[in-house]
Structures are given as structure tokens and as C-alpha cells.
Design a protein around this motif. Sequence first.
Motif, PDB file in Angstrom:
ATOM      1  N   GLU A  69      44.763  34.674  37.375  1.00 55.30           N
ATOM      2  CA  GLU A  69      43.488  34.921  37.978  1.00 55.30           C
ATOM      3  C   GLU A  69      43.732  34.602  39.547  1.00 55.30           C
ATOM      4  O   GLU A  69      42.918  35.305  40.242  1.00 55.30           O
ATOM      5  CB  GLU A  69      42.410  34.235  37.500  1.00 55.30           C
ATOM      6  CG  GLU A  69      42.106  34.784  36.082  1.00 55.30           C
ATOM      7  CD  GLU A  69      41.273  36.084  36.078  1.00 55.30           C
ATOM      8  OE1 GLU A  69      40.686  36.229  37.108  1.00 55.30           O
ATOM      9  OE2 GLU A  69      41.660  37.089  35.359  1.00 55.30           O
ATOM     10  N   MET A  70      44.233  33.640  40.101  1.00 66.38           N
ATOM     11  CA  MET A  70      44.497  33.433  41.130  1.00 66.38           C
ATOM     12  C   MET A  70      45.321  34.234  42.122  1.00 66.38           C
ATOM     13  O   MET A  70      44.916  34.556  43.651  1.00 66.38           O
ATOM     14  CB  MET A  70      45.278  31.970  41.410  1.00 66.38           C
ATOM     15  CG  MET A  70      44.273  30.639  41.000  1.00 66.38           C
ATOM     16  SD  MET A  70      45.001  29.267  41.004  1.00 66.38           S
ATOM     17  CE  MET A  70      46.885  29.378  41.367  1.00 66.38           C
ATOM     18  N   PHE A  71      45.832  34.983  41.412  1.00 70.86           N
ATOM     19  CA  PHE A  71      46.864  36.108  42.138  1.00 70.86           C
ATOM     20  C   PHE A  71      46.200  37.602  42.343  1.00 70.86           C
ATOM     21  O   PHE A  71      46.788  38.469  42.948  1.00 70.86           O
ATOM     22  CB  PHE A  71      48.203  36.066  41.376  1.00 70.86           C
ATOM     23  CG  PHE A  71      49.176  34.946  41.449  1.00 70.86           C
ATOM     24  CD1 PHE A  71      49.440  34.674  42.844  1.00 70.86           C
ATOM     25  CD2 PHE A  71      49.454  34.056  40.699  1.00 70.86           C
ATOM     26  CE1 PHE A  71      50.372  33.485  43.062  1.00 70.86           C
ATOM     27  CE2 PHE A  71      50.317  32.982  40.771  1.00 70.86           C
ATOM     28  CZ  PHE A  71      50.876  32.712  41.881  1.00 70.86           C
ATOM     29  N   LYS A  72      45.038  37.810  41.309  1.00 70.18           N
ATOM     30  CA  LYS A  72      44.584  38.774  41.505  1.00 70.18           C
ATOM     31  C   LYS A  72      43.600  39.054  42.872  1.00 70.18           C
ATOM     32  O   LYS A  72      43.191  38.035  43.418  1.00 70.18           O
ATOM     33  CB  LYS A  72      43.445  39.113  40.336  1.00 70.18           C
ATOM     34  CG  LYS A  72      44.294  39.230  38.947  1.00 70.18           C
ATOM     35  CD  LYS A  72      43.113  39.570  37.769  1.00 70.18           C
ATOM     36  CE  LYS A  72      44.223  39.534  36.548  1.00 70.18           C
ATOM     37  NZ  LYS A  72      43.195  39.731  35.459  1.00 70.18           N
ATOM     38  N   SER A  73      43.493  40.136  43.291  1.00 68.36           N
ATOM     39  CA  SER A  73      42.679  40.569  44.626  1.00 68.36           C
ATOM     40  C   SER A  73      41.110  40.717  44.189  1.00 68.36           C
ATOM     41  O   SER A  73      40.884  40.491  42.988  1.00 68.36           O
ATOM     42  CB  SER A  73      43.187  41.797  45.291  1.00 68.36           C
ATOM     43  OG  SER A  73      42.742  42.664  44.457  1.00 68.36           O
TER      44      SER A  73
END
Length: 98
Positions: free
Chosen positions: A89-93
Motif C-alpha cells: 500500500e505504501m508504494f501505490k500512488s
Amino acid sequence: MIDGSTIAYLYIVMLAAFTGYEIIKSVPVILHTPLMSGTNFVHGIILIGAMIALGQANNTTEQVLGFLAVLIATINVVGGYVVTERMLEMFKSEKTHG
């Protein structure tokens, strides 16, 4: 009294713990998510082995140890997937969050 095989098993566990710590400590942050996915796979195999061991338990002690093994392996698998999902989730824009 502790026999030689018990000391050998404890030595192996100690070496595995130390080696695992040293390997994980040196992994770059960007590789933690793929590494977690790989360890989830291994924990899934451990869970299957624990269930097989529990199914073949012959006395109460073996059943209790087998149940604890299944419980701990399940916690590892579920916790690993939760952590992996949070890390992904941290890597999603912001556009993909909805």
C-alpha cells in the motif's frame, strides 16, 4: 541431564537464528516486500507440516505441541500477509487509492 543430541539441536537453532538475523539485517529496505513474500511461502509449507504432524499425534503431549505448532505457523502466515499488504500500500500512488 541434557544429552548430546539435545545440545546439537539447540546449537543448530542458535546458528539458524543468528544467521537469519545477519541476513535480514543486511537486506536493503526496497527488498523487504519481495523477501516477505518469499518467507510467507515458506511459512505456508511449515503450516502444512505442522498440520500433518498434528494429524499423526498419538498422545496428549504430541497433540498439544502439534496444536501450538499449527497456531504459531498460522499467526506467521496471516501476519506476514498483513505486513506485506501494508507495505505494498505504501508504494501505490494517490490515484490508485480511490
